[in-house]
Design a protein around this motif. Structure first.
Motif, mmCIF file in Angstrom:
data_model
loop_
_atom_site.group_PDB
_atom_site.id
_atom_site.type_symbol
_atom_site.label_atom_id
_atom_site.label_comp_id
_atom_site.label_asym_id
_atom_site.label_seq_id
_atom_site.Cartn_x
_atom_site.Cartn_y
_atom_site.Cartn_z
ATOM 1 N N GLU A 179 47.495 32.152 31.262
ATOM 2 C CA GLU A 179 47.062 30.747 30.955
ATOM 3 C C GLU A 179 45.765 30.186 31.713
ATOM 4 O O GLU A 179 45.389 28.938 32.072
ATOM 5 C CB GLU A 179 48.330 29.874 31.499
ATOM 6 C CG GLU A 179 48.559 30.037 32.824
ATOM 7 C CD GLU A 179 49.580 31.219 33.270
ATOM 8 O OE1 GLU A 179 49.631 32.419 32.405
ATOM 9 O OE2 GLU A 179 50.556 31.059 33.975
ATOM 10 N N VAL A 180 45.160 31.192 32.802
ATOM 11 C CA VAL A 180 43.980 30.907 33.553
ATOM 12 C C VAL A 180 42.738 30.940 32.811
ATOM 13 O O VAL A 180 42.626 31.634 32.058
ATOM 14 C CB VAL A 180 44.002 31.990 34.800
ATOM 15 C CG1 VAL A 180 42.689 31.756 35.690
ATOM 16 C CG2 VAL A 180 45.157 31.799 35.714
ATOM 17 N N GLN A 181 42.183 29.731 32.849
ATOM 18 C CA GLN A 181 40.978 29.627 32.031
ATOM 19 C C GLN A 181 39.755 29.706 32.804
ATOM 20 O O GLN A 181 38.794 30.385 32.273
ATOM 21 C CB GLN A 181 41.008 28.089 31.616
ATOM 22 C CG GLN A 181 42.275 27.604 30.655
ATOM 23 C CD GLN A 181 42.006 28.288 29.247
ATOM 24 O OE1 GLN A 181 40.947 28.248 28.532
ATOM 25 N NE2 GLN A 181 43.130 29.099 29.051
ATOM 26 N N ASP A 182 39.758 29.380 34.059
ATOM 27 C CA ASP A 182 38.624 29.573 34.834
ATOM 28 C C ASP A 182 38.727 29.529 36.355
ATOM 29 O O ASP A 182 39.875 28.920 36.832
ATOM 30 C CB ASP A 182 37.787 28.265 34.581
ATOM 31 C CG ASP A 182 36.144 28.452 35.136
ATOM 32 O OD1 ASP A 182 35.678 29.936 35.185
ATOM 33 O OD2 ASP A 182 35.737 27.443 35.675
ATOM 34 N N VAL A 183 38.058 30.388 37.237
ATOM 35 C CA VAL A 183 38.103 30.436 38.661
ATOM 36 C C VAL A 183 36.834 30.666 39.040
ATOM 37 O O VAL A 183 35.892 31.166 38.676
ATOM 38 C CB VAL A 183 38.955 31.846 39.070
ATOM 39 C CG1 VAL A 183 38.910 31.928 40.583
ATOM 40 C CG2 VAL A 183 40.218 32.008 38.477
#
Lengths: 84, 84
Positions: A33-37
């Motif tokens: 679910e992580v799109q951007d860091v």
């Protein structure tokens, strides 16, 4: 004593390889679910009051040393801490 | 899309050599009012909503990858970002 909390972050247009690496690691751990860091620095600076306005001092410290304003933005909050 | 702002800081009892180095540099630039500098990480993670509660997901990511809880503390704030 005054405590200043400073956030130094990369400008939007600048690539963040460290953030990309963390994103890949999160994906590898099944957090798809992580799109951007994006990764930045967080500094807590404790200082004594001086004759100069605190905003002036903090901005100058950021411009001269703490942030590279070509590629980074900075934000800060001033907190009056309890006198020790 | 949900944006989570995470602060990872060293525990009080843990030495912060990077902070000490920055403090020395600030003293060298004549900011003698600086008493202490502590440096941490600041992460902005953008993720899609899932079935699991966001708090559970974020805590788990911090414990498993983003923070070393033996020597570091973490705090986070959840922001619902505008849907793209």
């Amino acid at each position: 004593m005054i405590k200043v909390k400073i956030h130094v972050t990369l400008r939007e247009s600048v690539l963040d390889p460290q953030g990309t690496a963390v994103k890949s690691s999160l994906h590898a751990l099944n957090y798809h679910e992580v799109q951007d860091v994006r990764i930045g620095k967080y500094l807590e600076v404790t200082l004594e009051p001086t004759d100069r306005p605190i905003d002036e001092v903090v901005k100058e410290m950021c411009e001269r040393l703490l942030a590279n304003t070509v590629i980074e933005n900075y934000e800060y909050e001033v907190e009056e801490a309890v006198t020790k």
